[in-house]
Design an enzyme around this catalytic site. Structure first.
Site, PDB file in Angstrom:
ATOM      1  N   LYS A   1     104.878 -21.897 -22.383  1.00  0.00           N
ATOM      2  CA  LYS A   1     103.630 -22.525 -21.935  1.00  0.00           C
ATOM      3  C   LYS A   1     102.421 -21.715 -22.352  1.00  0.00           C
ATOM      4  O   LYS A   1     101.366 -22.286 -22.635  1.00  0.00           O
ATOM      5  CB  LYS A   1     103.649 -22.753 -20.415  1.00  0.00           C
ATOM      6  CG  LYS A   1     104.568 -23.894 -20.002  1.00  0.00           C
ATOM      7  CD  LYS A   1     104.237 -24.439 -18.628  1.00  0.00           C
ATOM      8  CE  LYS A   1     105.159 -25.597 -18.289  1.00  0.00           C
ATOM      9  NZ  LYS A   1     105.071 -25.999 -16.873  1.00  0.00           N
TER      10      LYS A   1
ATOM     11  N   LYS B   1     113.830 -30.807 -25.761  1.00  0.00           N
ATOM     12  CA  LYS B   1     113.936 -31.457 -24.450  1.00  0.00           C
ATOM     13  C   LYS B   1     113.001 -32.670 -24.380  1.00  0.00           C
ATOM     14  O   LYS B   1     111.887 -32.624 -24.893  1.00  0.00           O
ATOM     15  CB  LYS B   1     113.547 -30.411 -23.395  1.00  0.00           C
ATOM     16  CG  LYS B   1     113.474 -30.906 -21.981  1.00  0.00           C
ATOM     17  CD  LYS B   1     113.007 -29.810 -21.037  1.00  0.00           C
ATOM     18  CE  LYS B   1     111.493 -29.717 -20.974  1.00  0.00           C
ATOM     19  NZ  LYS B   1     110.960 -29.104 -19.755  1.00  0.00           N
TER      20      LYS B   1
ATOM     21  N   LYS C   1     107.481 -35.286 -20.740  1.00  0.00           N
ATOM     22  CA  LYS C   1     106.381 -36.249 -20.620  1.00  0.00           C
ATOM     23  C   LYS C   1     105.106 -35.739 -21.280  1.00  0.00           C
ATOM     24  O   LYS C   1     104.197 -36.510 -21.542  1.00  0.00           O
ATOM     25  CB  LYS C   1     106.132 -36.596 -19.146  1.00  0.00           C
ATOM     26  CG  LYS C   1     105.837 -35.394 -18.255  1.00  0.00           C
ATOM     27  CD  LYS C   1     106.008 -35.743 -16.777  1.00  0.00           C
ATOM     28  CE  LYS C   1     106.161 -34.482 -15.959  1.00  0.00           C
ATOM     29  NZ  LYS C   1     106.877 -34.669 -14.716  1.00  0.00           N
TER      30      LYS C   1
END
Ligand code: TYM
Length: 330
Positions: A111, A193, A196
């Site tokens: 991230k 993965k 969204k």
């Protein structure tokens, strides 16, 4: 009875990955456990959010969890920020967690690489708050997808260390990671993965996608050129991912699926996957729309959930405050 705690962030509409990897199991585990399920709005703040959107999505996600079958009478559904004790415990745990172990978290590394302009303290201490979420209820079991297993491991380490220093306080939680479906992959890049936050909308199925959209997205799903439905994650990641999805909704093993589609093309197979996925999601969507229309009901559930969760959480915090030496007045 053993206790479950799990959470999901209100950062967008949940995907088929969230459903198969986590939320579906939350509902299925209810008959056997005392469950606490949480909308993790505080965790969502580690990434910049539009305040009005975050508020709306928090309620929508609660409605979606109810639609999936979370039973707020026999279990507890609540919003993380409504139980301030999570933050209180989080501080104590942060003071018992090392910089080095947090630096090793792969999600933090991913991230911070993705948002180099906002590598904030919350993003770094995210796993500590997650440990607090779990340990504050002395949860035995934590149903999550594979991407959360490292966070669960650090929660166990934090609990274990705390118990060693201050005496037995926390239960060491176990993960419940589904055998297949713990990691649903992107339909566009099946080695990644399903997420969204992916910029390619064809890479994910949203829990609110209608049947036409589901069919269209599965038709476009990346497979391979050998035309055989066979489970082989390494060499056939696209087909294997579709098989895992199909297996989840039909209860069939990979061998049974291979037999079912022997001699058939990917076109038929993809349609079958789309069919069972739509059959699973359509009733949830109808329930979702019905429940979301009754805002007062949803808010009532969350209010009651926060009260019940707080009762347990506050007891843990008092106990921990006493153990670490904070002065308590009576
Ligand atoms: P979140 O909101 O990213 O995801 C919610 C759940 O969905 C699972 N998941 C997947 N499973 C399979 N395939 C995928 N492609 C996929 N994508 C997501 C996640 O593993 C997760 O179980 N930190 C957590 C929320 C949280 C939490 C907790 C969880 C906060 N406190 C305490 C458990 C216990 C998160 O960000 O999940």
């Amino acid at each position: 009875r053993k206790r479950i705690l799990s959470g999901i962030q209100p950062t967008g509409t949940p995907t088929l990955g969230n459903y198969i990897g986590a939320v579906r199991n939350w509902a299925l585990l209810q008959p056997d456990y005392d469950c606490l399920y949480m909308v993790a709005d505080l965790h969502a703040l580690t990434v910049r959010q539009v305040p009005a959107d975050l508020r709306r999505r928090t309620r929508e996600l609660a409605a979606l969890l109810l639609a999936v079958g979370i039973d707020p009478e026999n279990h507890v559904l609540f919003v993380q920020s409504h139980v301030p004790a999570h933050c209180e415990l989080s501080w104590i745990l942060a003071c018992n967690t090392q910089f080095g172990e947090l630096s090793r978290m792969t999600q933090f590394k991913d991230k911070s690489a993705k948002h180099p302009d906002n590598v904030n303290g919350g993003l770094f201490t995210y796993p500590v708050l997650m440990a607090a979420d779990i340990l504050i209820y002395n949860a035995d079991l934590v149903p999550v997808g594979q991407d959360q297993t490292q966070h669960l491991e650090i929660a166990r380490n934090i609990a274990n260390r705390f118990n060693g220093v201050y005496g037995d306080t926390f239960i060491l939680p176990e993960g419940y990671v589904p055998a297949s479906g713990a990691k649903i992959m992107s339909l566009a890049e099946p080695t990644k993965k399903m997420s969204k936050s992916d910029t390619n909308v064809n890479s994910f199925i949203l829990m609110t996608d209608d049947k036409d959209t589901i069919v269209r997205k599965f038709k476009r799903a990346v497979t391979d050129s050998d035309g055989v439905v066979r489970f082989d994650r390494e060499n056939k990641p696209g087909v294997s991912n579709l098989m895992a999805i199909y297996g989840t909704f039909t209860g069939k093993t990979m061998e049974e699926i291979e037999a079912e589609f022997a001699g058939k093309g990917y076109g038929d197979f993809k349609m079958a996957v789309a069919e069972v996925t739509a059959d699973a999601l359509t009733p949830v969507q109808a329930e979702y729309n019905r429940i979301l229309a009754d805002k007062a009901y949803v808010d009532g559930v969350l209010k009651n959930g926060a009260e019940r969760a707080s009762r347990i959480a506050n007891r843990t915090v008092s106990k921990v405050y006493r153990k670490v030496g904070l002065l308590q007045l009576d």
